[in-house]
Design a protein around this motif. Structure first.
Motif, PDB file in Angstrom:
ATOM      1  N   GLU A 180      31.952 -10.626  19.791  1.00  0.00           N
ATOM      2  CA  GLU A 180      31.342 -11.477  20.801  1.00  0.00           C
ATOM      3  C   GLU A 180      29.816 -11.370  20.792  1.00  0.00           C
ATOM      4  O   GLU A 180      29.125 -12.325  21.086  1.00  0.00           O
ATOM      5  CB  GLU A 180      31.846 -11.106  22.215  1.00  0.00           C
ATOM      6  N   GLY A 181      29.314 -10.166  20.492  1.00  0.00           N
ATOM      7  CA  GLY A 181      27.882  -9.945  20.510  1.00  0.00           C
ATOM      8  C   GLY A 181      27.341  -9.608  21.885  1.00  0.00           C
ATOM      9  O   GLY A 181      26.126  -9.425  22.047  1.00  0.00           O
ATOM     10  N   ASP A 182      28.210  -9.518  22.900  1.00  0.00           N
ATOM     11  CA  ASP A 182      27.730  -9.130  24.225  1.00  0.00           C
ATOM     12  C   ASP A 182      27.716  -7.606  24.332  1.00  0.00           C
ATOM     13  O   ASP A 182      28.158  -6.896  23.436  1.00  0.00           O
ATOM     14  CB  ASP A 182      28.566  -9.768  25.333  1.00  0.00           C
ATOM     15  N   GLU A 183      27.202  -7.084  25.439  1.00  0.00           N
ATOM     16  CA  GLU A 183      26.949  -5.659  25.565  1.00  0.00           C
ATOM     17  C   GLU A 183      27.656  -5.060  26.771  1.00  0.00           C
ATOM     18  O   GLU A 183      27.926  -5.745  27.756  1.00  0.00           O
ATOM     19  CB  GLU A 183      25.438  -5.418  25.672  1.00  0.00           C
ATOM     20  N   ALA A 184      27.942  -3.774  26.681  1.00  0.00           N
ATOM     21  CA  ALA A 184      28.557  -3.045  27.782  1.00  0.00           C
ATOM     22  C   ALA A 184      27.487  -2.672  28.811  1.00  0.00           C
ATOM     23  O   ALA A 184      26.343  -2.397  28.446  1.00  0.00           O
ATOM     24  CB  ALA A 184      29.239  -1.785  27.262  1.00  0.00           C
ATOM     25  N   PRO A 185      27.844  -2.640  30.112  1.00  0.00           N
ATOM     26  CA  PRO A 185      26.902  -2.221  31.164  1.00  0.00           C
ATOM     27  C   PRO A 185      26.782  -0.696  31.178  1.00  0.00           C
ATOM     28  O   PRO A 185      27.389  -0.004  31.994  1.00  0.00           O
ATOM     29  CB  PRO A 185      27.558  -2.760  32.440  1.00  0.00           C
ATOM     30  N   LEU A 186      25.980  -0.161  30.289  1.00  0.00           N
ATOM     31  CA  LEU A 186      26.000   1.269  30.009  1.00  0.00           C
ATOM     32  C   LEU A 186      25.535   2.123  31.183  1.00  0.00           C
ATOM     33  O   LEU A 186      26.110   3.189  31.448  1.00  0.00           O
ATOM     34  CB  LEU A 186      25.157   1.556  28.770  1.00  0.00           C
ATOM     35  N   ALA A 187      24.485   1.724  31.871  1.00  0.00           N
ATOM     36  CA  ALA A 187      23.994   2.526  32.996  1.00  0.00           C
ATOM     37  C   ALA A 187      25.062   2.653  34.079  1.00  0.00           C
ATOM     38  O   ALA A 187      25.295   3.740  34.625  1.00  0.00           O
ATOM     39  CB  ALA A 187      22.725   1.903  33.566  1.00  0.00           C
TER      40      ALA A 187
END
Length: 383
Positions: A180-187
């Motif tokens: 997908e190229g999206d990112e995880a909400p890491l904080a």
């Protein structure tokens, strides 16, 4: 499956437009590749920074072969750990802001080794539903209870964490999702890890070299923390091969003693470590590669935004165009090939049923004209 069932099973994959076949390259990776005697403008490789065929990496590897040879002989714990590999591990740890790092032969091996060494029976893993297949395999093989939460759904994850009696808990996510190229909400994920006393394992295969001025998701989000276990592959933006895991010194010492995919495998060639060191220098010094990549991403998205294509939301070089059916995705990829452009069609089980797609991978070795040519070809297909 019995031997006599293979032919029928392969025929079924063919009928479902899911049969996979390898394209044989007659050239190095680059903006243009040769396949079957024909040249293509290629948007298939994860060589995001264009380093896979870089002269500096090739020279570093040639020189290292002369000094260190080709093979490693055995596992590092049996035959010895090469000084050049120790140097690379120290450089990688410093690069991502961690105390220590450990090289693995692949990201797949790293995921299996780390997850199974941190949790087991009586423990629980909480994994995003869109995680890479290697993470899912690692979770299943660990023998811990395997719970999956809806993609990037923090409320669902919190609910699962709150209701588990597990002794040890591990949250597992991709920092950047490969299809997908999206990112995880890491904080926010780290906040949940702290609240529910869990490890947070980040697979940054597609963020390393791109995010955080090239230093990856840990630096991008300032996530250096004792609970965080960081993994990145070296065969994508770094242009080499293998992977590394970074974290606290105690964590790395534990993995050396318990990660079976590190202990029970022949160490990768020492010359690869020399290429990794050369790659880190280029990632740090040649920021123009990331700037050019961002220009390509913006240009492609702008060109397709007014069309009927369903484009996944992504600021990364992974630009996925959802087609839907397997046959339609394969047909569109074939039409692009006929026009001299190589873009892979991604189908189940890599992605969920009904979401077959074209996965465009952009690179710093592409020119603006290359990206424009791709966009124009895609628009022509719609017509």
């Amino acid at each position: 499956m019995r031997p006599d069932q293979l032919a029928g099973a392969l025929s079924q994959l063919q009928a479902e437009h899911r049969l996979r076949q390898r394209a044989v390259l007659d050239s190095p990776q680059g903006a243009r590749v040769s396949i079957g005697g024909r040249d293509y403008l290629a948007f298939a490789s994860n060589d995001y920074l264009g380093l896979a065929n870089h002269p500096a990496l090739k020279a570093a590897m040639r020189e290292a072969i002369e000094e260190w040879g080709v093979g490693s002989g055995a596992s590092a714990l049996v035959a010895g750990h090469f000084a050049i590999q120790q140097q690379a591990e120290e450089a990688l740890a410093e690069f991502v802001g961690c105390e220590a790092a450990l090289l693995f032969g692949s990201g797949y091996a790293a995921n299996l080794g780390v997850v199974s060494s941190l949790v087991g029976r009586g423990d629980a893993i909480f994994a995003d539903k869109l995680n890479h297949a290697s993470l899912n395999d690692a979770c299943q093989l660990s023998r811990a209870e395997f719970k999956r939460f809806r993609h990037n759904d923090l409320a669902h994850l919190a609910q699962l964490l709150q209701n588990t009696p597990a002794a040890s808990r591990l949250i597992v996510v991709d920092a950047v999702y490969s299809m997908e190229g999206d990112e995880a909400p890491l904080a926010e994920l780290l906040q949940l890890a702290e609240r529910y006393d869990a490890w947070l394992y980040l697979d940054d295969a597609h963020g390393f070299g791109i995010l955080g001025n090239g230093r990856g998701a840990l630096v991008e989000h300032a996530l250096q923390h004792p609970r965080v276990v960081y993994m990145a592959t070296l065969g994508k933006a770094a242009g080499v091969a293998g992977a590394f895991v970074a974290g606290s010194r105690q964590l790395i010492d534990w993995l050396v003693n318990r990660a079976r995919t590190y202990i029970f495998t022949t160490a990768h060639p020492p010359a690869q470590a020399a290429a990794v060191l050369a790659s880190l220098q280029l990632i740090e010094q040649e920021s123009w590669r990331r700037l050019l990549l961002q220009e390509h991403i913006s240009a492609l998205r702008a060109a397709l935004m007014e069309t009927s294509f369903r484009l996944c939301s992504s600021r990364m070089p992974i630009q996925a165009i959802i087609i839907g059916g397997n046959e339609a995705a394969v047909q569109m990829a074939g039409d692009l090939q006929d026009s001299g452009i190589w873009v892979p069609a991604i189908r189940p089980p890599t992605v969920p049923a009904g979401t077959a797609r074209l996965r465009v991978s952009l690179s710093a070795v592409h020119s603006g004209q290359d990206v424009s040519q791709l966009a124009q070809a895609l628009v022509r297909l719609l017509r």
